[in-house]
Scaffold this active site. Structure first.
Site, PDB file in Angstrom:
ATOM      1  CG  HIS A  51      -2.002  -1.069   1.120  1.00 63.86           C
ATOM      2  ND1 HIS A  51      -2.940  -1.255   2.099  1.00 63.86           N
ATOM      3  CD2 HIS A  51      -2.281  -1.984   0.146  1.00 63.86           C
ATOM      4  CE1 HIS A  51      -3.755  -2.245   1.755  1.00 63.86           C
ATOM      5  NE2 HIS A  51      -3.375  -2.706   0.574  1.00 63.86           N
ATOM      6  CD  GLU A  53      -1.125   3.674   4.326  1.00 65.13           C
ATOM      7  OE1 GLU A  53      -2.226   3.891   4.842  1.00 65.13           O
ATOM      8  OE2 GLU A  53      -0.955   2.917   3.344  1.00 65.13           O
ATOM      9  CB  CYS A  78      -5.627  -1.391   5.758  1.00 70.33           C
ATOM     10  SG  CYS A  78      -3.925  -1.941   5.524  1.00 70.33           S
ATOM     11  CG  ASP A 207     -20.718  -1.737 -32.922  1.00 70.44           C
ATOM     12  OD1 ASP A 207     -21.284  -1.605 -34.028  1.00 70.44           O
ATOM     13  OD2 ASP A 207     -20.853  -0.936 -31.978  1.00 70.44           O
ATOM     14  CG  LEU A 211     -16.422  -4.366 -25.451  1.00 69.56           C
ATOM     15  CD1 LEU A 211     -17.449  -5.091 -24.604  1.00 69.56           C
ATOM     16  CD2 LEU A 211     -16.905  -2.965 -25.807  1.00 69.56           C
ATOM     17  CD  GLU A 289     -17.299   2.115 -24.172  1.00 71.25           C
ATOM     18  OE1 GLU A 289     -17.374   1.763 -25.363  1.00 71.25           O
ATOM     19  OE2 GLU A 289     -16.237   2.400 -23.619  1.00 71.25           O
TER      20      GLU A 289
END
Length: 352
Positions: A51, A53, A78, A207, A211, A289
């Site tokens: 994380h 920290e 946390c 289409d 994605l 979308e």
């Protein structure tokens, strides 16, 4: 802006570098300050990795200064063991005397417990510096934790006279190209910032979209499609197994590689059912979308948090009408004569 706000702003700047890589975790930045100088800084870089920290602490060149410094972090440290050890315990271990926090963590596993650990160790804790900005940065995370649902974003491009596409009958007819190179990049940036992308059956059939994220750096989202009757051909990009994919259907189908078929009833509650299934898979945000039918379904059910609409100066005589939100945009930006309109829905708690 006072000095606490200045360093919290730096935390927010750092946190954004984790955008597109840390979900479903929140974006977090941290700085260590001594005598009005930053001596170490870091951010949560990827899901499952250290994380903010510990990264900030590791960045300090002279470790003996850590105990004398003040730690700034935009989200409560946390307090539980997950994929990494608790940051609150690490802070106590290093003898840091003061911690300034932007906002508390809404996750029940933390939710004030990190602050309790710090204060029990005699650390001076300040909470609520630039709190609105800190919550806004991680709006997807906060909605997911507090309302137990994914954050919903709508996105489409339309012509100046309100069409989203020309009338087409098959995938062999190319779609209307509305976006310009800059707005295409912005769309792919949005894909990278959200955990999943959702489209309807007709969009897939006409289409054959991938994605994926191609015009921006970042992780491609989980692909989600509605395919009630199982019409999507097996050779389409969506079913190539390259990216985790969810298909909502009435058909009974076994999971194949990275493709999961979720059988649901397509009744009046199907939208809520879909969002509940998405939530249970720990997906905190969904970018919708298209096509127009699916977008209108979300709008009619008042089931969206924000919308981004690109309006091109292009004019066509006929086609598929774009959805209508029925409210005014919060902001408008212009990219090479294309308007980029941003909307917020402050009334949405869950599907009505």
């Amino acid at each position: 802006m006072n000095y606490e706000q200045k360093y919290m702003q730096r935390c927010l700047e750092l946190a954004q570098f984790g955008g597109g890589y840390v979900a479903p975790n929140p974006m977090v930045g941290a700085v260590l300050v001594l005598d009005d100088q930053i001596i170490g800084e870091g951010y949560h870089q990827r899901y499952g990795e250290p994380h903010a920290e510990p990264n900030a602490i590791a960045d300090v060149k002279h470790p003996e200064l850590i105990a004398k410094s003040t730690l700034y972090v935009n989200l409560e440290p946390c307090s539980h063991y997950g994929k990494t050890p608790p940051c609150a315990i690490l802070i106590v271990k290093h003898g840091i005397k003061k911690v300034v926090i932007g906002t508390l963590d809404p996750n029940p596993k933390v939710a004030g417990k990190g602050v309790e650990i710090l204060r029990a160790a005699g650390i001076d804790v300040v909470v609520g510096v630039l709190e609105a900005e800190c919550r806004s940065l991680n709006k997807r995370f906060f909605i997911f934790q507090e309302q137990k649902r994914p954050y919903i974003l709508l996105k489409w491009a339309q012509t100046q006279n309100g069409f989203i596409d020309i009338n087409r009958e098959s995938v062999n007819e190319p779609p209307l190209v509305i976006s310009n190179p800059i707005t295409r990049q912005l769309t792919h940036q949005m894909r990278s910032e959200n955990q999943a992308i959702l489209v309807g059956t007709n969009t897939v059939l006409l289409d054959n979209p991938s994605l994926t994220v191609r015009n921006w750096s970042g992780k491609s989202p989980i692909r989600i499609a509605i395919d009630r009757e199982g019409k999507i051909p097996a050779h389409y990009h969506l079913l190539d197994g390259s990216i985790p994919t969810l298909i909502f259907t009435e058909q009974v189908k076994d999971k194949q590689a990275s493709i999961e078929y979720i059988q649901i009833k397509f009744d009046e509650n199907c939208l809520q059912t879909i969002l509940q299934e998405i939530y249970e898979r720990h997906i905190h945000s969904v970018l919708v979308e298209g096509g127009a039918k699916l977008l209108n379904y979300f709008i009619q059910n008042d089931c969206w948090d924000e919308a981004n609409i690109e309006v091109s100066p292009m004019l066509i005589e006929s086609g598929i009408f774009a959805p209508i939100l029925g409210c005014l945009p919060i902001t408008t930006k212009i990219f090479n004569e294309h308007n980029w309109l941003f909307y917020q829905n402050k009334n949405y708690n869950f599907c009505k």
